[in-house]
Scaffold this motif. Structure first.
Motif, PDB file in Angstrom:
ATOM      1  N   GLY A  46     -11.657 -48.936 -13.472  1.00 32.43           N
ATOM      2  CA  GLY A  46     -10.537 -48.233 -14.060  1.00 32.43           C
ATOM      3  C   GLY A  46     -10.956 -47.401 -15.257  1.00 32.43           C
ATOM      4  N   ILE A  47      -9.960 -46.725 -15.868  1.00 29.26           N
ATOM      5  CA  ILE A  47     -10.259 -45.837 -17.000  1.00 29.26           C
ATOM      6  C   ILE A  47      -9.561 -46.280 -18.286  1.00 29.26           C
ATOM      7  CG2 ILE A  47     -10.755 -43.852 -15.538  1.00 29.26           C
ATOM      8  CD1 ILE A  47      -7.438 -44.009 -17.466  1.00 29.26           C
ATOM      9  N   ALA A  48      -8.945 -47.464 -18.277  1.00 26.75           N
ATOM     10  CA  ALA A  48      -8.259 -47.936 -19.482  1.00 26.75           C
ATOM     11  C   ALA A  48      -9.260 -48.124 -20.616  1.00 26.75           C
ATOM     12  CB  ALA A  48      -7.530 -49.251 -19.205  1.00 26.75           C
ATOM     13  N   ASP A  49      -8.863 -47.706 -21.813  1.00 28.12           N
ATOM     14  CA  ASP A  49      -9.702 -47.955 -22.988  1.00 28.12           C
ATOM     15  C   ASP A  49      -9.655 -49.421 -23.390  1.00 28.12           C
ATOM     16  OD1 ASP A  49     -10.591 -45.202 -23.668  1.00 28.12           O
ATOM     17  OD2 ASP A  49      -8.442 -44.858 -23.855  1.00 28.12           O
TER      18      ASP A  49
ATOM     19  N   THR B 292      -9.807 -58.060 -16.343  1.00 29.58           N
ATOM     20  CA  THR B 292     -10.644 -57.241 -15.457  1.00 29.58           C
ATOM     21  C   THR B 292      -9.819 -56.612 -14.347  1.00 29.58           C
ATOM     22  OG1 THR B 292     -12.580 -58.642 -15.878  1.00 29.58           O
ATOM     23  CG2 THR B 292     -12.616 -57.287 -13.889  1.00 29.58           C
ATOM     24  N   ALA B 293      -8.990 -57.431 -13.706  1.00 28.00           N
ATOM     25  CA  ALA B 293      -8.228 -56.947 -12.555  1.00 28.00           C
ATOM     26  C   ALA B 293      -7.285 -55.813 -12.922  1.00 28.00           C
ATOM     27  CB  ALA B 293      -7.432 -58.111 -11.945  1.00 28.00           C
ATOM     28  N   PHE B 294      -6.529 -55.983 -14.011  1.00 27.34           N
ATOM     29  CA  PHE B 294      -5.538 -54.957 -14.346  1.00 27.34           C
ATOM     30  C   PHE B 294      -6.184 -53.743 -15.013  1.00 27.34           C
ATOM     31  CE2 PHE B 294      -2.720 -58.694 -13.885  1.00 27.34           C
ATOM     32  CZ  PHE B 294      -1.957 -58.184 -12.849  1.00 27.34           C
ATOM     33  N   CYS B 295      -7.298 -53.936 -15.686  1.00 25.44           N
ATOM     34  CA  CYS B 295      -8.046 -52.768 -16.179  1.00 25.44           C
ATOM     35  C   CYS B 295      -8.513 -51.918 -14.995  1.00 25.44           C
ATOM     36  CB  CYS B 295      -9.240 -53.232 -17.016  1.00 25.44           C
ATOM     37  SG  CYS B 295     -10.133 -51.876 -17.803  1.00 25.44           S
TER      38      CYS B 295
ATOM     39  N   ALA C  81       1.458 -56.707 -14.429  1.00 29.75           N
ATOM     40  CA  ALA C  81       0.781 -57.840 -15.071  1.00 29.75           C
ATOM     41  C   ALA C  81       1.789 -58.853 -15.607  1.00 29.75           C
ATOM     42  CB  ALA C  81      -0.115 -57.335 -16.203  1.00 29.75           C
ATOM     43  N   LEU C  82       2.880 -58.377 -16.151  1.00 29.04           N
ATOM     44  CA  LEU C  82       3.882 -59.270 -16.745  1.00 29.04           C
ATOM     45  C   LEU C  82       4.637 -60.090 -15.697  1.00 29.04           C
ATOM     46  CD1 LEU C  82       5.230 -56.892 -19.512  1.00 29.04           C
ATOM     47  CD2 LEU C  82       4.010 -59.054 -19.869  1.00 29.04           C
TER      48      LEU C  82
ATOM     49  N   SER D 253       1.154 -62.336 -22.618  1.00 25.94           N
ATOM     50  CA  SER D 253       1.300 -61.004 -23.221  1.00 25.94           C
ATOM     51  C   SER D 253       0.268 -60.049 -22.657  1.00 25.94           C
ATOM     52  CB  SER D 253       1.171 -61.062 -24.743  1.00 25.94           C
ATOM     53  OG  SER D 253       2.381 -61.490 -25.339  1.00 25.94           O
ATOM     54  N   VAL D 254       0.626 -58.754 -22.697  1.00 23.14           N
ATOM     55  CA  VAL D 254      -0.229 -57.690 -22.187  1.00 23.14           C
ATOM     56  C   VAL D 254      -0.208 -56.518 -23.157  1.00 23.14           C
ATOM     57  CG1 VAL D 254      -0.616 -56.051 -20.297  1.00 23.14           C
ATOM     58  CG2 VAL D 254       0.357 -58.305 -19.802  1.00 23.14           C
ATOM     59  N   VAL D 255      -1.380 -55.939 -23.426  1.00 20.50           N
ATOM     60  CA  VAL D 255      -1.473 -54.648 -24.101  1.00 20.50           C
ATOM     61  C   VAL D 255      -2.474 -53.814 -23.313  1.00 20.50           C
ATOM     62  CG1 VAL D 255      -2.063 -53.358 -26.192  1.00 20.50           C
ATOM     63  CG2 VAL D 255      -1.002 -55.630 -26.387  1.00 20.50           C
ATOM     64  N   ILE D 256      -2.035 -52.686 -22.771  1.00 17.47           N
ATOM     65  CA  ILE D 256      -2.931 -51.780 -22.057  1.00 17.47           C
ATOM     66  C   ILE D 256      -2.901 -50.424 -22.751  1.00 17.47           C
ATOM     67  CG2 ILE D 256      -3.434 -50.619 -19.878  1.00 17.47           C
ATOM     68  CD1 ILE D 256      -2.150 -52.937 -18.412  1.00 17.47           C
TER      69      ILE D 256
END
Length: 240
Positions: free
Chosen positions: A170-173, A190-193, A209-210, A217-220
């Motif tokens: 993925g390309i998430a920072d 890893t999976a959601f990134c 993810a939620l 908790s999630v922060v992307i």
């Protein structure tokens, strides 16, 4: 982390590089020696297993766990199955958790933080804020999770498609996931990134993810976009 609340140190062996913080009044040189002992022990557990089951290291998808494996390895197999990743996607979070729990048991620690390449396991007696490093994103270090004692022990793991050497599709920072389990938080990060292919996908992946009951908790973060959700308090931080 530079205040009197904790005494911190690093323990490194080959690819394993831990940053550890413990109660100042419980620290001793034995704490550092024991941490290194734990690193060597858990690496031995991994290496002996991989020698017999190389797919544990090499697979990018879940594989079946053989009977009688060490509990840390079982956690990694189960996390990979839940997240749809290979077992080694959970290794840093799992080692952080097991090392932290061993330190608590051995030294009677009230507080401990073990950070392993961006993956954190912590037990607290008062709140602490974990900021999200997101490389070149303008949102890097501007979003934090305020972790409260009653939410710990807790694992907060971060994966990135733009920072570090870990394999990512993925390309998430930054994709930060908080779970009770270190292996689970690491594998889900890893999976959601991996699923964030462009900035426009941030919100959709955050919502997906939620839906996982294990995720607290999630922060992307991808570029100027951020997706945030979950039960842990989020705080906007002033950089510098």
């Amino acid at each position: 982390m530079g205040d009197a609340r904790w005494r911190s140190f690093r323990a490194r062996f080959r690819e394993t590089d831990l940053w550890v913080a413990v109660d100042t009044d419980r620290y001793s040189s034995e704490t550092e020696r024991y941490t290194m002992d734990r690193i060597l022990f858990y690496r031995s557990v991994l290496e002996q297993h991989i020698a017999v089951f190389p797919e544990f290291r090499d697979s990018l998808v879940p594989v079946m766990a053989p009977a009688g494996v060490h509990p840390m390895l079982r956690d990694m197999y189960e996390a990979a199955l839940a997240a749809g990743t290979g077992p080694m996607s959970a290794v840093a979070g799992a080692i952080a958790q097991y090392t932290a729990n061993d330190l608590i048991s051995r030294f009677g620690l009230s507080e401990v933080i073990v950070e392993n390449g961006g993956d954190i396991f912590l037990k607290l007696t008062s709140p602490a804020t974990v900021s999200v490093f997101a490389g070149a994103s303008p949102l890097s270090d501007k979003i934090g999770l305020v972790i409260r004692p009653e939410e710990t022990p807790l694992s907060v793991c971060c994966s990135s498609g733009t920072v570090g050497h870990s394999l990512s599709f993925g390309i998430a920072d930054a994709c930060m996931i908080a779970c009770r389990s270190g292996a689970m938080a690491d594998a889900y990060a890893t999976a959601f990134c991996n699923e964030v292919k462009n900035e426009g996908m941030v919100q959709k992946v955050t919502e997906k993810a939620l839906q996982k009951p294990e995720i607290m908790s999630v922060v992307i973060i991808a570029g100027e976009k951020a997706g945030i959700g979950g039960s842990i308090e989020v705080k906007l931080l002033k950089k510098g």
